[in-house]
Design a protein around this motif. Structure first.
Motif, PDB file in Angstrom:
ATOM      1  N   LEU A  86       0.821  -1.208   0.000  1.00 46.97           N
ATOM      2  CA  LEU A  86       0.000   0.000   0.000  1.00 46.97           C
ATOM      3  C   LEU A  86       0.857   1.262   0.000  1.00 46.97           C
ATOM      4  CD1 LEU A  86      -2.885  -1.003   2.418  1.00 46.97           C
ATOM      5  CD2 LEU A  86      -2.985  -0.741  -0.056  1.00 46.97           C
ATOM      6  N   ALA A  87       1.924   1.258   0.802  1.00 45.07           N
ATOM      7  CA  ALA A  87       2.811   2.413   0.854  1.00 45.07           C
ATOM      8  C   ALA A  87       3.470   2.646  -0.500  1.00 45.07           C
ATOM      9  CB  ALA A  87       3.864   2.221   1.943  1.00 45.07           C
ATOM     10  N   LEU A  88       3.939   1.574  -1.133  1.00 42.68           N
ATOM     11  CA  LEU A  88       4.589   1.714  -2.433  1.00 42.68           C
ATOM     12  C   LEU A  88       3.593   2.084  -3.529  1.00 42.68           C
ATOM     13  CD1 LEU A  88       7.168  -1.213  -2.289  1.00 42.68           C
ATOM     14  CD2 LEU A  88       7.616   1.239  -2.131  1.00 42.68           C
ATOM     15  N   LEU A  89       2.358   1.585  -3.427  1.00 43.23           N
ATOM     16  CA  LEU A  89       1.328   1.982  -4.389  1.00 43.23           C
ATOM     17  C   LEU A  89       1.021   3.469  -4.273  1.00 43.23           C
ATOM     18  CD1 LEU A  89      -1.138  -1.045  -4.273  1.00 43.23           C
ATOM     19  CD2 LEU A  89       0.125  -0.248  -6.271  1.00 43.23           C
ATOM     20  N   LEU A  90       0.930   3.970  -3.047  1.00 43.62           N
ATOM     21  CA  LEU A  90       0.695   5.405  -2.854  1.00 43.62           C
ATOM     22  C   LEU A  90       1.863   6.229  -3.376  1.00 43.62           C
ATOM     23  CD1 LEU A  90      -0.941   5.497   0.685  1.00 43.62           C
ATOM     24  CD2 LEU A  90      -1.970   6.208  -1.466  1.00 43.62           C
ATOM     25  N   LEU A  91       3.078   5.798  -3.078  1.00 44.53           N
ATOM     26  CA  LEU A  91       4.258   6.515  -3.553  1.00 44.53           C
ATOM     27  C   LEU A  91       4.348   6.467  -5.079  1.00 44.53           C
ATOM     28  CD1 LEU A  91       6.916   7.993  -2.857  1.00 44.53           C
ATOM     29  CD2 LEU A  91       8.000   5.744  -2.820  1.00 44.53           C
ATOM     30  N   GLY A  92       4.196   5.285  -5.644  1.00 45.33           N
ATOM     31  CA  GLY A  92       4.272   5.142  -7.107  1.00 45.33           C
ATOM     32  C   GLY A  92       3.167   5.895  -7.809  1.00 45.33           C
ATOM     33  N   GLY A  93       1.949   5.795  -7.292  1.00 44.81           N
ATOM     34  CA  GLY A  93       0.830   6.523  -7.885  1.00 44.81           C
ATOM     35  C   GLY A  93       1.027   8.025  -7.812  1.00 44.81           C
ATOM     36  N   GLY A  94       1.533   8.494  -6.677  1.00 45.35           N
ATOM     37  CA  GLY A  94       1.798   9.924  -6.539  1.00 45.35           C
ATOM     38  C   GLY A  94       2.864  10.405  -7.508  1.00 45.35           C
ATOM     39  N   LEU A  95       3.921   9.618  -7.672  1.00 46.48           N
ATOM     40  CA  LEU A  95       4.985   9.994  -8.607  1.00 46.48           C
ATOM     41  C   LEU A  95       4.496   9.988 -10.048  1.00 46.48           C
ATOM     42  CD1 LEU A  95       8.076   8.170  -7.078  1.00 46.48           C
ATOM     43  CD2 LEU A  95       7.669  10.622  -7.199  1.00 46.48           C
ATOM     44  N   VAL A  96       3.741   8.963 -10.425  1.00 48.90           N
ATOM     45  CA  VAL A  96       3.208   8.879 -11.790  1.00 48.90           C
ATOM     46  C   VAL A  96       2.255  10.040 -12.055  1.00 48.90           C
ATOM     47  CG1 VAL A  96       1.675   7.508 -13.278  1.00 48.90           C
ATOM     48  CG2 VAL A  96       3.546   6.390 -12.065  1.00 48.90           C
ATOM     49  N   LEU A  97       1.367  10.314 -11.121  1.00 46.76           N
ATOM     50  CA  LEU A  97       0.407  11.406 -11.288  1.00 46.76           C
ATOM     51  C   LEU A  97       1.106  12.765 -11.341  1.00 46.76           C
ATOM     52  CD1 LEU A  97      -2.568  12.211 -11.482  1.00 46.76           C
ATOM     53  CD2 LEU A  97      -2.577  12.377  -8.990  1.00 46.76           C
ATOM     54  N   ALA A  98       2.053  12.997 -10.435  1.00 50.29           N
ATOM     55  CA  ALA A  98       2.766  14.274 -10.420  1.00 50.29           C
ATOM     56  C   ALA A  98       3.554  14.472 -11.713  1.00 50.29           C
ATOM     57  CB  ALA A  98       3.697  14.341  -9.206  1.00 50.29           C
ATOM     58  N   SER A  99       4.195  13.428 -12.193  1.00 50.37           N
ATOM     59  CA  SER A  99       4.956  13.529 -13.444  1.00 50.37           C
ATOM     60  C   SER A  99       4.034  13.829 -14.623  1.00 50.37           C
ATOM     61  CB  SER A  99       5.725  12.238 -13.706  1.00 50.37           C
ATOM     62  OG  SER A  99       6.644  11.998 -12.682  1.00 50.37           O
ATOM     63  N   GLY A 100       2.900  13.168 -14.667  1.00 47.49           N
ATOM     64  CA  GLY A 100       1.945  13.402 -15.752  1.00 47.49           C
ATOM     65  C   GLY A 100       1.379  14.808 -15.719  1.00 47.49           C
ATOM     66  N   LEU A 101       1.030  15.282 -14.541  1.00 46.65           N
ATOM     67  CA  LEU A 101       0.505  16.645 -14.435  1.00 46.65           C
ATOM     68  C   LEU A 101       1.565  17.677 -14.816  1.00 46.65           C
ATOM     69  CD1 LEU A 101      -1.609  16.373 -11.168  1.00 46.65           C
ATOM     70  CD2 LEU A 101      -2.442  16.582 -13.517  1.00 46.65           C
ATOM     71  N   TRP A 102       2.816  17.433 -14.411  1.00 46.14           N
ATOM     72  CA  TRP A 102       3.894  18.345 -14.770  1.00 46.14           C
ATOM     73  C   TRP A 102       4.092  18.370 -16.287  1.00 46.14           C
ATOM     74  CZ3 TRP A 102       8.757  17.177 -16.925  1.00 46.14           C
ATOM     75  CH2 TRP A 102       9.620  18.265 -17.021  1.00 46.14           C
ATOM     76  N   LEU A 103       4.086  17.211 -16.923  1.00 41.93           N
ATOM     77  CA  LEU A 103       4.242  17.147 -18.384  1.00 41.93           C
ATOM     78  C   LEU A 103       3.106  17.865 -19.093  1.00 41.93           C
ATOM     79  CD1 LEU A 103       5.572  13.597 -19.248  1.00 41.93           C
ATOM     80  CD2 LEU A 103       6.470  15.759 -20.063  1.00 41.93           C
ATOM     81  N   MET A 104       1.872  17.671 -18.613  1.00 42.40           N
ATOM     82  CA  MET A 104       0.738  18.362 -19.226  1.00 42.40           C
ATOM     83  C   MET A 104       0.863  19.874 -19.061  1.00 42.40           C
ATOM     84  SD  MET A 104      -2.565  16.062 -18.443  1.00 42.40           S
ATOM     85  CE  MET A 104      -2.793  14.467 -19.194  1.00 42.40           C
ATOM     86  N   TRP A 105       1.323  20.310 -17.903  1.00 45.04           N
ATOM     87  CA  TRP A 105       1.519  21.739 -17.678  1.00 45.04           C
ATOM     88  C   TRP A 105       2.570  22.295 -18.624  1.00 45.04           C
ATOM     89  CZ3 TRP A 105       5.770  24.504 -15.685  1.00 45.04           C
ATOM     90  CH2 TRP A 105       5.510  25.841 -15.406  1.00 45.04           C
ATOM     91  N   VAL A 106       3.667  21.552 -18.824  1.00 47.07           N
ATOM     92  CA  VAL A 106       4.722  21.994 -19.730  1.00 47.07           C
ATOM     93  C   VAL A 106       4.180  22.143 -21.150  1.00 47.07           C
ATOM     94  CG1 VAL A 106       6.872  21.258 -20.857  1.00 47.07           C
ATOM     95  CG2 VAL A 106       6.643  21.123 -18.370  1.00 47.07           C
ATOM     96  N   VAL A 107       3.387  21.178 -21.587  1.00 47.59           N
ATOM     97  CA  VAL A 107       2.833  21.226 -22.956  1.00 47.59           C
ATOM     98  C   VAL A 107       1.853  22.391 -23.093  1.00 47.59           C
ATOM     99  CG1 VAL A 107       1.400  19.995 -24.623  1.00 47.59           C
ATOM    100  CG2 VAL A 107       3.198  18.775 -23.391  1.00 47.59           C
ATOM    101  N   MET A 108       1.035  22.612 -22.090  1.00 50.10           N
ATOM    102  CA  MET A 108       0.047  23.687 -22.175  1.00 50.10           C
ATOM    103  C   MET A 108       0.698  25.071 -22.113  1.00 50.10           C
ATOM    104  SD  MET A 108      -2.737  22.280 -22.795  1.00 50.10           S
ATOM    105  CE  MET A 108      -3.803  23.687 -22.671  1.00 50.10           C
ATOM    106  N   VAL A 109       1.777  25.228 -21.361  1.00 51.73           N
ATOM    107  CA  VAL A 109       2.429  26.523 -21.212  1.00 51.73           C
ATOM    108  C   VAL A 109       3.387  26.797 -22.365  1.00 51.73           C
ATOM    109  CG1 VAL A 109       4.028  27.815 -19.715  1.00 51.73           C
ATOM    110  CG2 VAL A 109       2.168  26.520 -18.716  1.00 51.73           C
ATOM    111  N   ALA A 110       3.743  25.780 -23.118  1.00 50.89           N
ATOM    112  CA  ALA A 110       4.737  25.936 -24.189  1.00 50.89           C
ATOM    113  C   ALA A 110       4.331  26.980 -25.225  1.00 50.89           C
ATOM    114  CB  ALA A 110       4.983  24.594 -24.876  1.00 50.89           C
ATOM    115  N   GLY A 111       3.065  27.054 -25.530  1.00 47.53           N
ATOM    116  CA  GLY A 111       2.634  27.996 -26.557  1.00 47.53           C
ATOM    117  C   GLY A 111       2.199  29.344 -26.047  1.00 47.53           C
ATOM    118  N   VAL A 112       2.256  29.542 -24.756  1.00 45.97           N
ATOM    119  CA  VAL A 112       1.773  30.801 -24.184  1.00 45.97           C
ATOM    120  C   VAL A 112       2.819  31.860 -24.261  1.00 45.97           C
ATOM    121  CG1 VAL A 112       0.960  31.913 -22.078  1.00 45.97           C
ATOM    122  CG2 VAL A 112       0.164  29.652 -22.668  1.00 45.97           C
TER     123      VAL A 112
END
Length: 112
Positions: A86-112
């Motif tokens: 459970l601890a590793l699932l929370l850590l892994g899920g948090g890392l995957v989600l944070a990385s995905g949100l960061w990548l989406m933010w980078v793509v959205m801000v790229a053209g601004v």
């Protein structure tokens, strides 16, 4: 659908996301080899195109789903103590989600 088919759904999701990600990678390789952007401004102009941005955002979201299913399956198969899993699932899920949100933010801000 029964609980016994949940492994089938994870398998199908892995395969479907892998197909799109492979096609997106081939497109990016083709783009970079045939007509590479001359500078950062050209790259920003390319990624600012609506269809390219949509394709990249879809690829990022599918990459997040693909990696989450993979991480989840490995942890569920090989980590047996429930508290550690459970601890590793929370850590892994948090890392995957944070990385995905960061990548989406980078793509959205790229053209601004």
């Amino acid at each position: 659908m029964s609980r016994h088919a949940s492994g089938l759904m994870a398998w199908l999701m892995q395969r479907a996301t892998a197909v799109y990600l492979a096609l997106a990678a081939l497109y990016l390789l083709w783009f970079v080899s045939v007509d590479p952007p001359a500078d950062h401004a050209a790259l920003v102009a390319w990624i600012s195109q609506p269809l390219v941005r949509l394709g990249v955002l879809l690829a990022v979201s599918l990459l997040v789903a693909h990696s989450w299913v993979g991480v989840r399956n490995v942890l569920m198969d090989y980590i047996h103590p429930l508290w550690l899993r459970l601890a590793l699932l929370l850590l892994g899920g948090g890392l995957v989600l944070a990385s995905g949100l960061w990548l989406m933010w980078v793509v959205m801000v790229a053209g601004v």
